[in-house]
Design a protein around this motif. Structure first.
Motif, short mmCIF file in Angstrom:
data_model
loop_
_atom_site.label_atom_id
_atom_site.label_comp_id
_atom_site.label_asym_id
_atom_site.label_seq_id
_atom_site.Cartn_x
_atom_site.Cartn_y
_atom_site.Cartn_z
N GLY A 148 0.82 -1.20 0.00
CA GLY A 148 0.00 0.00 0.00
C GLY A 148 0.85 1.25 0.00
O GLY A 148 1.91 1.30 0.64
N PHE A 149 0.39 2.25 -0.74
CA PHE A 149 1.09 3.53 -0.84
C PHE A 149 0.09 4.63 -0.49
O PHE A 149 -1.01 4.66 -1.04
CB PHE A 149 1.65 3.71 -2.26
N SER A 150 0.49 5.51 0.42
CA SER A 150 -0.42 6.54 0.93
C SER A 150 0.03 7.93 0.51
O SER A 150 1.18 8.14 0.13
CB SER A 150 -0.48 6.48 2.45
N LEU A 151 -0.90 8.88 0.65
CA LEU A 151 -0.60 10.26 0.30
C LEU A 151 0.50 10.86 1.18
O LEU A 151 1.22 11.75 0.74
CB LEU A 151 -1.85 11.13 0.41
N SER A 152 0.63 10.38 2.39
CA SER A 152 1.68 10.89 3.25
C SER A 152 2.39 9.72 3.92
O SER A 152 1.81 8.68 4.18
CB SER A 152 1.11 11.83 4.31
N LEU A 153 3.68 9.93 4.15
CA LEU A 153 4.47 8.91 4.84
C LEU A 153 4.05 8.85 6.30
O LEU A 153 3.63 9.86 6.87
CB LEU A 153 5.95 9.27 4.77
N PRO A 154 4.17 7.70 6.92
CA PRO A 154 3.88 7.64 8.35
C PRO A 154 4.82 8.58 9.11
O PRO A 154 6.02 8.63 8.82
CB PRO A 154 4.17 6.18 8.72
N LEU A 155 4.29 9.33 10.01
CA LEU A 155 5.08 10.30 10.77
C LEU A 155 5.53 9.67 12.07
O LEU A 155 4.71 9.34 12.92
CB LEU A 155 4.24 11.55 11.04
N SER A 156 6.83 9.50 12.22
CA SER A 156 7.33 8.91 13.46
C SER A 156 7.76 9.99 14.44
O SER A 156 7.60 9.85 15.63
CB SER A 156 8.47 7.94 13.17
N TYR A 157 8.33 11.08 13.93
CA TYR A 157 8.67 12.21 14.78
C TYR A 157 8.91 13.43 13.89
O TYR A 157 9.11 13.31 12.69
CB TYR A 157 9.90 11.93 15.65
N THR A 158 8.91 14.60 14.50
CA THR A 158 9.19 15.83 13.77
C THR A 158 9.72 16.86 14.74
O THR A 158 9.70 16.66 15.96
CB THR A 158 7.93 16.35 13.04
N TRP A 159 10.21 17.97 14.21
CA TRP A 159 10.73 19.07 15.02
C TRP A 159 9.83 20.28 14.84
O TRP A 159 9.28 20.50 13.77
CB TRP A 159 12.15 19.44 14.58
N SER A 160 9.69 21.07 15.88
CA SER A 160 8.93 22.31 15.79
C SER A 160 9.47 23.28 16.84
O SER A 160 10.20 22.89 17.75
CB SER A 160 7.44 22.06 15.99
N LEU A 161 9.08 24.52 16.69
CA LEU A 161 9.48 25.52 17.68
C LEU A 161 8.78 25.23 19.00
O LEU A 161 7.66 24.68 19.03
CB LEU A 161 9.10 26.92 17.19
N LYS A 162 9.41 25.63 20.09
CA LYS A 162 8.86 25.40 21.42
C LYS A 162 7.48 26.04 21.53
O LYS A 162 7.27 27.17 21.09
CB LYS A 162 9.80 25.99 22.47
N ASN A 163 6.53 25.30 22.09
CA ASN A 163 5.15 25.73 22.28
C ASN A 163 4.40 25.98 20.97
O ASN A 163 3.39 26.66 20.95
CB ASN A 163 5.07 26.97 23.17
N GLN A 164 4.92 25.48 19.85
CA GLN A 164 4.24 25.59 18.56
C GLN A 164 4.21 24.20 17.92
O GLN A 164 5.01 23.90 17.03
CB GLN A 164 4.95 26.59 17.64
N PRO A 165 3.31 23.35 18.38
CA PRO A 165 3.31 21.97 17.88
C PRO A 165 3.06 21.91 16.37
O PRO A 165 2.31 22.71 15.82
CB PRO A 165 2.16 21.30 18.65
N MET A 166 3.72 21.01 15.74
CA MET A 166 3.59 20.80 14.30
C MET A 166 2.30 20.05 14.02
O MET A 166 2.02 19.03 14.64
CB MET A 166 4.78 19.97 13.77
#
Length: 170
Positions: A12-30
């Motif tokens: 199966g191929f999806s529109l988005s890859l599974p998200l395991s982790y990401t980075w964002s600015l403090k107090n600004q969740p992605m």
């Protein structure tokens, strides 16, 4: 005579890859938009054919869930090809429920008479199915690592990646 070995599996191929982790600015969740269900998924039924020192990939696209009916039609195509070519083909497949459904089992003897034999792997042994390496290459290297806006964009990229592998639509 010569036996052609084909490894069958679905991916199966999806529109988005599974998200395991990401980075964002403090107090600004992605916030990453997700596309769920059939609206954002394309499935591929494929066989990696091994004959002498050559391998080639055969496939069929499916927008939506892959069920026993689609596997049945795919295997019927392979049986007809084996019969027309007068070849003996062994299909290696896993123990997914839709591979062992009644609608598949009822064809075993007829397909064998046509030159197509199904061989089921031991349970929980995907390492024995060589097509798994093809799916890994497609998902990990040949498809751009990004989110797709719609299923058509995903399909265009997927077909381009399959073309790089010189895969044949059946």
């Amino acid at each position: 005579g010569e036996i052609v070995l084909k490894y069958l599996d679905e991916a199966g191929f999806s529109l988005s890859l599974p998200l395991s982790y990401t980075w964002s600015l403090k107090n600004q969740p992605m916030r990453v938009p997700k596309h769920w269900g059939n609206a954002g998924r394309i499935n591929v039924i494929g066989t990696l054919a091994c004959c002498k020192d050559k391998q080639h990939l055969e496939y069929r696209l499916r927008e939506g869930r892959c069920k026993a009916e689609q596997v049945e039609h795919y295997l019927e195509t392979l049986a007809q090809q084996a019969h027309q070519q007068g070849s003996q083909v062994v299909i290696v497949l896993d123990n997914a429920g839709f591979h062992k459904a009644k609608r598949i089992k009822k064809h075993f003897d007829r397909w064998q008479d046509m030159g197509l034999t199904l061989w089921f792997q031991p349970p929980y042994s995907p390492q024995f199915n060589l097509i798994e390496t093809v799916w890994k290459k497609l998902k990990g290297f040949l498809l751009p690592r990004r989110c797709y806006n719609n299923r058509e964009d995903l399909k265009v990229s997927l077909l381009a990646a399959l073309d790089i592998l010189q895969a044949m639509l059946i």
